[in-house]
Design an enzyme around this catalytic site. Structure first.
Site, short mmCIF file in Angstrom:
data_model
loop_
_atom_site.label_atom_id
_atom_site.label_comp_id
_atom_site.label_asym_id
_atom_site.label_seq_id
_atom_site.Cartn_x
_atom_site.Cartn_y
_atom_site.Cartn_z
N SER A 233 -16.23 15.89 -22.53
CA SER A 233 -15.53 16.19 -21.28
C SER A 233 -15.10 14.91 -20.59
O SER A 233 -15.74 13.86 -20.73
CB SER A 233 -16.45 16.99 -20.36
OG SER A 233 -15.89 17.12 -19.08
N ASP A 234 -14.00 15.01 -19.84
CA ASP A 234 -13.62 13.93 -18.94
C ASP A 234 -14.67 13.88 -17.82
O ASP A 234 -15.21 14.92 -17.45
CB ASP A 234 -12.23 14.21 -18.36
CG ASP A 234 -11.78 13.13 -17.38
OD1 ASP A 234 -12.20 11.98 -17.57
OD2 ASP A 234 -11.02 13.45 -16.46
N LYS A 235 -14.99 12.70 -17.33
CA LYS A 235 -16.04 12.59 -16.30
C LYS A 235 -15.46 12.71 -14.90
O LYS A 235 -15.84 13.58 -14.13
CB LYS A 235 -16.78 11.26 -16.44
CG LYS A 235 -17.91 11.09 -15.41
CD LYS A 235 -18.59 9.77 -15.55
CE LYS A 235 -17.78 8.63 -14.98
NZ LYS A 235 -17.66 8.68 -13.50
N THR A 236 -14.50 11.85 -14.57
CA THR A 236 -14.00 11.74 -13.21
C THR A 236 -13.31 13.02 -12.77
O THR A 236 -12.32 13.42 -13.37
CB THR A 236 -13.04 10.55 -13.07
OG1 THR A 236 -13.69 9.39 -13.53
CG2 THR A 236 -12.59 10.38 -11.63
N THR A 238 -14.24 15.98 -13.09
CA THR A 238 -14.62 17.15 -13.88
C THR A 238 -16.12 17.36 -13.79
O THR A 238 -16.59 18.36 -13.27
CB THR A 238 -14.18 16.97 -15.35
OG1 THR A 238 -12.78 16.70 -15.40
CG2 THR A 238 -14.47 18.22 -16.15
#
Length: 413
Positions: A233-236, A238
């Site tokens: 997954s994308d972190k920022t 999300t």
């Protein structure tokens, strides 16, 4: 059973659909020389659109004028730093050039005007969404397991039914009675309650997740999530809220823990050090972020800020721990600035110095710690300047590695 399952699925889908109409996106459009506020879906190709800090870009725009405009392309490219937008074409690739602003990205600062060149599914984001929606959806783990179970039950039911049909004929029963035996045994083996049982179990789990603010659109996804071993997954924005806070500081050759609570009731550090005062001054002045108006009664950590996540965190922390950043900026007006870019990896500004005992102008700078260290010959420790020797540089690097190892974004001042 079928109606119950349909009701649960339809309820989740209806809630998801309702989200789309909660806050319709607005766009400031100039048509026939007049400015008007329209819903984003009413914007058409050729419209002249004006965007400012805090706005979401309503369509793909060709920038024709810009005043310090920067956009956050993280939702499209994953690039965490805001990107400058200007009327100049800097690259043949539309995705790389600075004169295109993309639909669904956010303008974090400055203002710009642009002509709409693509809307809806024809935008870059729209094409990505179309590709994503066209993917072939595979079966969920629970669907595969249930199908496998049904095949086994069907095989057993048919085998037993046929066996008893043959035995009935051998034992002298009429063919009609044998057929009744066949149908009865096959029907008896059908698990009528399976669908209701699975649906109820998944619904109960979905309701437990709903209490934790997680809405399940498709009930089968509950079991799929339980079967997942790895999530990419994308972190920022999300996994996180794209909100940063100052957690640690290194000054006076010591790592200090900052207070990250909203009401500033947590851990406190020594604020009497003159090194801390110098650090707070740089964090407040070498910073573009500003609080939105009319928030004086709101807790500092909850206030809305115009600016990127890093500078917003520094602004809130300095305001809470040191004092009014606005007054500090008024006393030390900005004269010149070199904005941050990915090549230099630092931001620099020159201010008129309010402290008469120091030089007339004050130069403040922040950026990647290694870039800042390369440009310094002395370090402020215990309020006194000291020459940067190998021992201090090693302590600096160790602190840098320790804080970076905690997963924190580290800045030098």
């Amino acid at each position: 059973t079928g109606c119950f399952s349909y009701y649960q699925e339809a309820k989740s889908s209806k809630i998801m659909e309702s989200f789309k109409n909660m806050v319709p996106q607005q766009a400031l459009v100039i048509r026939e020389g007049e400015k008007m506020q329209l819903n984003a879906e009413e914007v058409v190709v050729g419209d002249l659109v004006e965007v400012k800090g805090g706005d979401r870009v309503p369509a793909d725009l060709r920038i024709i004028s810009s005043h310090g405009c920067k956009v956050d392309n993280s939702s499209l490219t994953g690039e965490s730093e805001p990107q400058t937008r200007s009327p100049d074409c800097t690259h043949d690739n539309p995705l790389e050039t600075r004169n295109i602003a993309f639909f669904s990205t956010n303008c974090v600062e400055g203002t710009a005007r642009g002509i709409v060149v693509a809307t809806g599914d024809r935008t870059v984001m729209g094409r990505i969404a179309t590709l994503a929606s066209g993917l072939e959806v595979g079966k969920t783990p629970i669907a595969i397991e249930i199908e496998h179970f049904i095949h086994i039950i069907t095989g057993v039911a048919v085998f037993l039914g046929v066996s008893f049909f043959v035995l009935s004929l051998i034992l002298g029963y009429s063919w009609l009675e044998a057929v009744i035996f066949l149908i009865g045994i096959i029907v008896a083996n059908v698990p009528e309650g399976l669908l209701a049982t699975v649906t109820v179990c998944l619904t109960l789990t979905a309701k437990r997740m709903a209490r934790k603010n997680c809405l399940v659109k498709n009930l089968e996804a509950v079991e799929t999530l339980g079967s997942t071993s790895t999530i990419c997954s994308d972190k920022t924005g999300t996994l996180t809220q794209n909100r940063m806070t100052v957690a640690h500081m290194w000054f006076d050759n010591e790592i200090h823990e900052a207070d990250t609570t909203e009401d500033q009731s947590g851990t406190s550090f020594n604020k009497s050090s003159s090194t801390w005062a110098a650090l707070a001054r740089i964090a407040g002045l070498c910073n573009h972020a500003v609080f939105q108006l009319g928030q004086d009664t709101i807790l500092i950590q909850r206030r809305e800020v115009v600016g990127d996540a890093s500078e917003s965190a520094l602004l809130k922390f300095t305001e809470a721990s040191f004092g009014s950043v606005k007054e500090m900026r008024e006393k030390n007006p900005k004269v010149l600035e070199i904005p941050f870019n990915s090549t230099n990896k630092y931001q620099l500004s020159i201010h008129k110095n309010a402290n008469k005992e120091e030089s007339k102008y004050l130069l403040v700078m922040k950026g990647a710690p290694e870039r800042i260290l390369d440009r310094c010959s002395t370090i402020l420790s215990q309020g006194k300047e000291q020459a940067l020797d190998d021992e201090i540089k090693e302590a600096f690097q160790n602190a840098y590695i320790d804080l970076g190892g905690l997963g924190e974004r580290v800045l030098g001042f």
